[in-house]
Motif scaffolding. Structure first.
Motif, PDB file in Angstrom:
ATOM      1  N   GLY A 234       1.621   3.322   2.191  1.00  0.00           N
ATOM      2  CA  GLY A 234       2.575   3.362   3.430  1.00  0.00           C
ATOM      3  C   GLY A 234       3.851   2.661   3.038  1.00  0.00           C
TER       4      GLY A 234
ATOM      5  N   HIS B 217       0.772  -1.113  -0.143  1.00  0.00           N
ATOM      6  CA  HIS B 217      -0.008  -0.145   0.058  1.00  0.00           C
ATOM      7  C   HIS B 217       0.966   1.261   0.078  1.00  0.00           C
ATOM      8  CE1 HIS B 217       1.201   0.072   4.219  1.00  0.00           C
ATOM      9  NE2 HIS B 217       0.588  -1.108   4.165  1.00  0.00           N
TER      10      HIS B 217
ATOM     11  N   SER C 296      -9.107   1.862   4.951  1.00  0.00           N
ATOM     12  CA  SER C 296      -7.931   2.340   5.775  1.00  0.00           C
ATOM     13  C   SER C 296      -6.696   2.907   5.010  1.00  0.00           C
ATOM     14  CB  SER C 296      -7.633   1.696   6.949  1.00  0.00           C
ATOM     15  OG  SER C 296      -7.041   0.385   6.527  1.00  0.00           O
ATOM     16  N   ARG C 297      -6.493   2.019   3.977  1.00  0.00           N
ATOM     17  CA  ARG C 297      -5.427   2.114   3.126  1.00  0.00           C
ATOM     18  C   ARG C 297      -5.411   2.415   1.771  1.00  0.00           C
ATOM     19  NH1 ARG C 297      -5.804  -2.994   5.182  1.00  0.00           N
ATOM     20  NH2 ARG C 297      -7.113  -4.147   3.682  1.00  0.00           N
TER      21      ARG C 297
ATOM     22  N   ASN D 228      -2.015  13.496   8.991  1.00  0.00           N
ATOM     23  CA  ASN D 228      -1.598  12.400   8.162  1.00  0.00           C
ATOM     24  C   ASN D 228      -2.146  12.758   6.663  1.00  0.00           C
ATOM     25  OD1 ASN D 228      -0.858   9.762   7.357  1.00  0.00           O
ATOM     26  ND2 ASN D 228      -3.050   9.264   7.417  1.00  0.00           N
TER      27      ASN D 228
ATOM     28  N   SER E 257      -3.159   5.311   8.843  1.00  0.00           N
ATOM     29  CA  SER E 257      -4.436   4.495   8.543  1.00  0.00           C
ATOM     30  C   SER E 257      -5.281   5.825   8.044  1.00  0.00           C
ATOM     31  CB  SER E 257      -4.945   4.141   9.309  1.00  0.00           C
ATOM     32  OG  SER E 257      -6.327   3.776   9.229  1.00  0.00           O
TER      33      SER E 257
ATOM     34  N   MET F  18      -0.442   3.028   8.798  1.00  0.00           N
ATOM     35  CA  MET F  18      -1.679   2.298   7.565  1.00  0.00           C
ATOM     36  C   MET F  18      -0.830   0.718   7.266  1.00  0.00           C
ATOM     37  SD  MET F  18      -1.737   3.356   3.482  1.00  0.00           S
ATOM     38  CE  MET F  18      -2.822   4.854   3.879  1.00  0.00           C
TER      39      MET F  18
END
Ligand code: TRP
Length: 345
Positions: A27, A25, A218-219, A258, A201, A209
């Protein structure tokens, strides 16, 4: 006891790895892969990027899906820009030297060092009697991954700092006990991504995340298409205040911080730059701008990822080639190490 030698003279090498635990993902991309791509640009350092399937079996796993998970991670590396011509991309289990090295280093690492590892405590949970022994020695296998290439630099996220310190402790101990005055292994330097690259997240700005989060919202997955990316950003949790004008005022606003951080990382700006542009505006204006940047940046990656993953044979060829390259470097190191500790043959 003689002093620890620190006169390592070998070549500069980079190694890193990720677990093949399903989809990668945003992150993973901003926190690691982006940096891997940067590092391979300097041709004076050879880069080794593995998919750590041996680490993956330290927790309960499904043998039927593991090979495809490895392919999927390798495809994500390439889609993100890791070039299989420049860097060796391979599965850890395809290079037996990792396991051989891990055994030797298991006998160098001390029980007390491992007992301090926080990732083991987190992953083992309350009932650590039931954790696999492999999970406990996980950081030693990680040190073997690194030292079997005598890697001098390891780009990782902040959460791997402790494992990298352990790797240095193991290398120093080996050098002291067996090096006869020579630093056989380098004291590997971690290249930790800055806190700006710590992507949280979209549903909870205080947790990382993660591919294991039950909510897919969330991702942002590297394979999400433009619509999906825009939809997830639209749904991302925020607070009712407009964006502040300064970074200090983001304090205590985890979700806002974020999203600003993601915008900054994607567009190659600082958070201050982003706030200079968007300070005073609400999320109704900021989110579409963020979605645009994210789509612009990620769409080519996700297109390439989907193309690669549809051609298993091509990925397998590439992984086979990467493993050959890796073995050519790792096998002589493990052979030398076996000789050093007095093994037969
Ligand atoms: N433990 C690392 C992580 O969870 C993955 C890993 C395994 C690794 N071996 C490595 C990272 C060697 C860097 C170098 O992210």
């Amino acid at each position: 006891m003689s002093d620890t030698p620190t006169n390592y003279k070998g070549p500069q090498r980079v190694l890193s790895g990720m677990q093949p635990t399903g989809r990668l993902h945003l992150g993973n991309y901003l926190g690691a892969l982006k940096n891997w791509v940067e590092l391979q640009k300097d041709a004076s350092r050879e880069c080794f990027y593995c998919v750590v399937d041996m680490h993956a079996i330290t927790m309960p796993h499904d043998p039927a899906t593991l090979p495809d998970a490895v392919r999927s991670a390798a495809a994500a590396y390439i889609a993100a820009g890791v070039d299989p011509e420049k860097s060796a991309i391979f599965a850890q289990s395809a290079v037996p030297a990792h396991a051989e090295m891990a055994w030797i280093l298991n006998c160098v690492a001390r029980l007390g060092w491992l007992e301090r590892m926080t990732q083991f405590k987190d992953k083992a949970g309350k009932d650590k009697e039931r954790a696999s022994v492999g999970l406990f020695t996980y950081p030693v296998l990680q040190a073997a991954d690194i030292l079997v290439y005598k890697a001098t630099q390891v780009p990782v996220g902040e959460d791997q700092k402790q494992h990298l310190e352990l790797c240095r402790d193991i290398a120093a101990r080996f050098n002291r006990d067996f090096g006869k005055g020579e630093a056989v292994f380098p004291l590997t330097e971690p290249l930790i991504q800055g806190p700006g690259a710590r992507i949280m997240s979209l549903r909870d700005g205080t947790s990382k995340m993660s591919k294991s989060d039950v909510s897919d919202n969330s991702r942002i997955n590297l394979e999400d298409d433009a619509d999906m990316i825009a939809r997830k950003i639209k749904k991302a949790k925020t607070d009712p205040e407009p964006l502040p004008a300064t970074v200090e005022e983001l304090e205590g606003r985890a979700e806002a911080s974020n999203l600003v951080g993601i915008y900054a990382a994607l567009s190659g700006q600082t958070k201050a730059d982003v706030l200079a542009e968007f300070g005073g505006q609400g999320f109704g204006a900021f989110k579409p701008a963020l979605a645009d940047v994210a789509v612009q940046y990620l769409a080519p990656i996700s297109d390439e990822y989907r193309r690669l993953i549809s051609d298993k044979a091509e990925i397998d060829r590439m992984l086979t080639k990467g493993a050959e390259r890796a073995r050519a470097v790792a096998q002589p190191v493990v052979d030398e190490t076996k000789k050093t500790v007095g093994f037969w043959g």
